[in-house]
Design a protein around this motif. Structure first.
Motif, PDB file in Angstrom:
ATOM      1  N   LEU A  90       0.820  -1.212   0.000  1.00 19.24           N
ATOM      2  CA  LEU A  90       0.000   0.000   0.000  1.00 19.24           C
ATOM      3  C   LEU A  90       0.856   1.264   0.000  1.00 19.24           C
ATOM      4  O   LEU A  90       0.359   2.343  -0.309  1.00 19.24           O
ATOM      5  CB  LEU A  90      -0.926   0.008   1.223  1.00 19.24           C
ATOM      6  CG  LEU A  90      -2.165  -0.885   1.139  1.00 19.24           C
ATOM      7  CD1 LEU A  90      -2.910  -0.860   2.461  1.00 19.24           C
ATOM      8  CD2 LEU A  90      -3.089  -0.431   0.014  1.00 19.24           C
ATOM      9  N   ALA A  91       2.128   1.157   0.340  1.00 17.31           N
ATOM     10  CA  ALA A  91       3.023   2.312   0.351  1.00 17.31           C
ATOM     11  C   ALA A  91       3.855   2.405  -0.922  1.00 17.31           C
ATOM     12  O   ALA A  91       4.872   3.078  -0.944  1.00 17.31           O
ATOM     13  CB  ALA A  91       3.949   2.246   1.566  1.00 17.31           C
ATOM     14  N   LEU A 109       0.794  -7.135  -2.679  1.00 15.53           N
ATOM     15  CA  LEU A 109       0.521  -7.852  -3.916  1.00 15.53           C
ATOM     16  C   LEU A 109       1.820  -8.459  -4.431  1.00 15.53           C
ATOM     17  O   LEU A 109       2.844  -7.768  -4.503  1.00 15.53           O
ATOM     18  CB  LEU A 109      -0.036  -6.907  -4.981  1.00 15.53           C
ATOM     19  CG  LEU A 109      -1.490  -6.474  -4.887  1.00 15.53           C
ATOM     20  CD1 LEU A 109      -1.780  -5.418  -5.943  1.00 15.53           C
ATOM     21  CD2 LEU A 109      -2.435  -7.659  -5.057  1.00 15.53           C
ATOM     22  N   TRP A 110       1.778  -9.727  -4.784  1.00 18.13           N
ATOM     23  CA  TRP A 110       2.895 -10.393  -5.438  1.00 18.13           C
ATOM     24  C   TRP A 110       2.608 -10.383  -6.936  1.00 18.13           C
ATOM     25  O   TRP A 110       1.476 -10.672  -7.358  1.00 18.13           O
ATOM     26  CB  TRP A 110       3.029 -11.828  -4.944  1.00 18.13           C
ATOM     27  CG  TRP A 110       3.716 -11.985  -3.623  1.00 18.13           C
ATOM     28  CD1 TRP A 110       4.988 -12.454  -3.416  1.00 18.13           C
ATOM     29  CD2 TRP A 110       3.193 -11.705  -2.312  1.00 18.13           C
ATOM     30  NE1 TRP A 110       5.276 -12.459  -2.064  1.00 18.13           N
ATOM     31  CE2 TRP A 110       4.194 -12.009  -1.366  1.00 18.13           C
ATOM     32  CE3 TRP A 110       1.968 -11.210  -1.844  1.00 18.13           C
ATOM     33  CZ2 TRP A 110       4.023 -11.854   0.001  1.00 18.13           C
ATOM     34  CZ3 TRP A 110       1.790 -11.041  -0.477  1.00 18.13           C
ATOM     35  CH2 TRP A 110       2.807 -11.361   0.430  1.00 18.13           C
ATOM     36  N   ALA A 111       3.594 -10.044  -7.756  1.00 18.66           N
ATOM     37  CA  ALA A 111       3.384  -9.928  -9.196  1.00 18.66           C
ATOM     38  C   ALA A 111       4.519 -10.609  -9.959  1.00 18.66           C
ATOM     39  O   ALA A 111       5.683 -10.519  -9.568  1.00 18.66           O
ATOM     40  CB  ALA A 111       3.285  -8.463  -9.606  1.00 18.66           C
ATOM     41  N   GLY A 192      -0.191 -18.735  -3.425  1.00 17.35           N
ATOM     42  CA  GLY A 192       1.068 -18.035  -3.569  1.00 17.35           C
ATOM     43  C   GLY A 192       1.589 -18.197  -4.986  1.00 17.35           C
ATOM     44  O   GLY A 192       1.291 -19.192  -5.666  1.00 17.35           O
ATOM     45  N   LEU A 193       2.389 -17.242  -5.458  1.00 15.27           N
ATOM     46  CA  LEU A 193       2.847 -17.285  -6.845  1.00 15.27           C
ATOM     47  C   LEU A 193       3.974 -18.287  -7.085  1.00 15.27           C
ATOM     48  O   LEU A 193       4.451 -18.425  -8.207  1.00 15.27           O
ATOM     49  CB  LEU A 193       3.289 -15.894  -7.305  1.00 15.27           C
ATOM     50  CG  LEU A 193       2.156 -14.911  -7.625  1.00 15.27           C
ATOM     51  CD1 LEU A 193       2.709 -13.631  -8.214  1.00 15.27           C
ATOM     52  CD2 LEU A 193       1.135 -15.526  -8.582  1.00 15.27           C
ATOM     53  N   ASP A 194       4.385 -18.991  -6.048  1.00 13.47           N
ATOM     54  CA  ASP A 194       5.333 -20.087  -6.251  1.00 13.47           C
ATOM     55  C   ASP A 194       4.603 -21.391  -6.529  1.00 13.47           C
ATOM     56  O   ASP A 194       5.229 -22.450  -6.635  1.00 13.47           O
ATOM     57  CB  ASP A 194       6.246 -20.238  -5.031  1.00 13.47           C
ATOM     58  CG  ASP A 194       5.470 -20.443  -3.735  1.00 13.47           C
ATOM     59  OD1 ASP A 194       4.272 -20.086  -3.687  1.00 13.47           O
ATOM     60  OD2 ASP A 194       6.060 -20.953  -2.770  1.00 13.47           O
ATOM     61  N   GLU A 217      -2.566 -11.832  -3.810  1.00 12.76           N
ATOM     62  CA  GLU A 217      -2.441 -11.129  -2.537  1.00 12.76           C
ATOM     63  C   GLU A 217      -1.936 -12.075  -1.444  1.00 12.76           C
ATOM     64  O   GLU A 217      -1.801 -11.660  -0.291  1.00 12.76           O
ATOM     65  CB  GLU A 217      -3.781 -10.543  -2.110  1.00 12.76           C
ATOM     66  CG  GLU A 217      -4.867 -11.566  -1.796  1.00 12.76           C
ATOM     67  CD  GLU A 217      -6.162 -10.923  -1.346  1.00 12.76           C
ATOM     68  OE1 GLU A 217      -6.133 -10.138  -0.376  1.00 12.76           O
ATOM     69  OE2 GLU A 217      -7.209 -11.209  -1.980  1.00 12.76           O
ATOM     70  N   TYR A 218      -1.634 -13.332  -1.817  1.00 11.94           N
ATOM     71  CA  TYR A 218      -1.273 -14.333  -0.822  1.00 11.94           C
ATOM     72  C   TYR A 218       0.235 -14.581  -0.820  1.00 11.94           C
ATOM     73  O   TYR A 218       0.865 -14.661  -1.877  1.00 11.94           O
ATOM     74  CB  TYR A 218      -2.029 -15.632  -1.089  1.00 11.94           C
ATOM     75  CG  TYR A 218      -3.523 -15.440  -0.985  1.00 11.94           C
ATOM     76  CD1 TYR A 218      -4.117 -15.233   0.256  1.00 11.94           C
ATOM     77  CD2 TYR A 218      -4.325 -15.413  -2.119  1.00 11.94           C
ATOM     78  CE1 TYR A 218      -5.488 -15.022   0.359  1.00 11.94           C
ATOM     79  CE2 TYR A 218      -5.697 -15.211  -2.017  1.00 11.94           C
ATOM     80  CZ  TYR A 218      -6.269 -15.012  -0.779  1.00 11.94           C
ATOM     81  OH  TYR A 218      -7.613 -14.789  -0.668  1.00 11.94           O
TER      82      TYR A 218
END
Length: 382
Positions: A90-91, A109-111, A192-194, A217-218
């Protein structure tokens, strides 16, 4: 807001806030609004925290959650493996503005993907969601693919959830239709993105990363928990100018996405089907409730194209370009005397998450100071 990447200490503080049991997004955002960055939250006294959190939450905030060290190491390794991986908080100035307009924006957020290569907005203005049944009819899957291909050929990015059925067909169609260099599709996932879920979409996920974006978001390591998938639907709806439901039963999760889109002021479209098909009943229910009946991709584009230039993401005060503008409307509302959060909210009319994010933005930009007692005041530089 400060751009990523951030240092290890900041990353550890954000992860700790996300992992802290009993402290959800709402309480976390309230704490951030009062104290600043997560490190300041954890440095606050128990008595100060107690003004904003329950005794159970205060106790949880004062101890390190299990698994933090392991998650921090895994996250650091994950980020270092590729320049096309990033975490936004958020920052972060690049945090998607449409999510700040929602009632429940994720703290992190993971991208992953090609969408991180350029300096353009992480989520383009011309984004459109396609959702529907995990068990579509052949016609339904074909419609999803065909509509997505047409949208991509017209310059739109297709957003979906990487699920079986309509989601996968939509991603495939967008990848087929997008010209070189265009962000073809965004997959918002519930793990998760992994990890890739379902497993048979591993190759599809790799192609999305090569020509689009995967978002979650996880934290890394999050398994495919059933409760995570309805929650990710709010992000699919928020990131898109409109949501097209291709096929859906009456109890389909796609109807949740459609409802959330409508609540957020987005357009909702539905493709009608046979009155004898259970997979069409959800779409028919949406049409009865006011969703726009569409028969071609052009029907959708005709509705959305005139609104793109008026999109709140391109003109609202929450855009990154205005983050350090001395003429910012929040600064104007603050005046020059100390002012409370409630007073600022009354003057600006901004929803709580959006105002919290903007105040943090202005504070980090040196234009606003946080005073004792939860008050804010413009600095000399503003």
């Amino acid at each position: 807001m400060t751009p990523g990447p951030f240092d290890d200490a900041q990353l550890a503080h954000w992860l700790r806030l996300v992992l802290t049991p009993q402290v959800g997004n709402t309480t976390a955002r309230r704490l951030l609004a009062a104290f600043g960055l997560p490190g300041q939250v954890f440095a606050a006294s128990a008595s100060a925290l107690a003004q904003l959190a329950t005794p159970t939450q205060v106790q949880a905030l004062q101890s390190q959650p299990p698994g933090l060290d392991a998650l921090l190491r895994a996250t650091q390794d994950w980020l270092q493996e590729s320049p096309e991986r990033r975490i936004l908080t958020l920052a972060d100035r690049d945090y998607p503005a449409p999510l700040l307009e929602t009632e429940d924006p994720p703290l992190m957020l993971w991208a992953v993907g090609a969408g991180l290569r350029s300096g353009a907005s992480l989520v383009p203005v011309q984004a459109l969601a396609i959702v529907g049944s995990r068990n579509p009819t052949p016609q339904g899957a074909g419609n999803a693919r065909q509509f997505a291909r047409s949208f991509a050929q017209s310059g739109w990015t297709v957003v979906s959830g990487l699920a079986l059925g309509v989601d996968a067909a939509a991603h495939e169609g967008a990848l087929e239709g997008a010209p070189a260099g265009q962000l073809a599709t965004i997959a918002v996932v519930g793990t998760g993105l992994d990890r890739v879920y379902p497993r048979q979409h591993r190759e599809l996920a790799h192609r999305i990363a090569a020509h689009g974006l995967l978002l979650s978001e996880y934290p890394l390591g999050t398994p495919p928990l059933a409760e995570n998938f309805p929650r990710r639907n709010r992000l699919i709806a928020a990131l898109s100018r409109g949501t097209l439901v291709v096929e859906a039963a009456l109890q389909s999760g796609s109807l949740i996405t459609a409802r959330l889109a409508a609540e957020q002021g987005r357009e909702v479209f539905a493709i009608p089907g046979s009155i004898h098909s259970a997979q069409s009943r959800g779409c028919h229910a949406l049409i009865r409730q006011g969703a726009k009946l569409v028969e071609t991709a052009q029907d959708v584009l005709d509705e959305l194209q005139p609104t793109v230039s008026q999109s709140p993401r391109s003109t609202q005060a929450l855009s990154p370009e205005s983050a350090i503008d001395p003429a910012d409307p929040v600064l104007a509302a603050a005046g020059y005397d100390p002012v409370s959060f409630d007073a600022l909210q009354a003057r600006t009319g901004l929803p709580t998450p959006a105002l919290q994010a903007r105040l943090l933005d202005l504070e980090l930009g040196g234009l606003l100071a946080r005073l004792p007692g939860g008050l804010f005041q413009r600095t000399g530089s503003a």
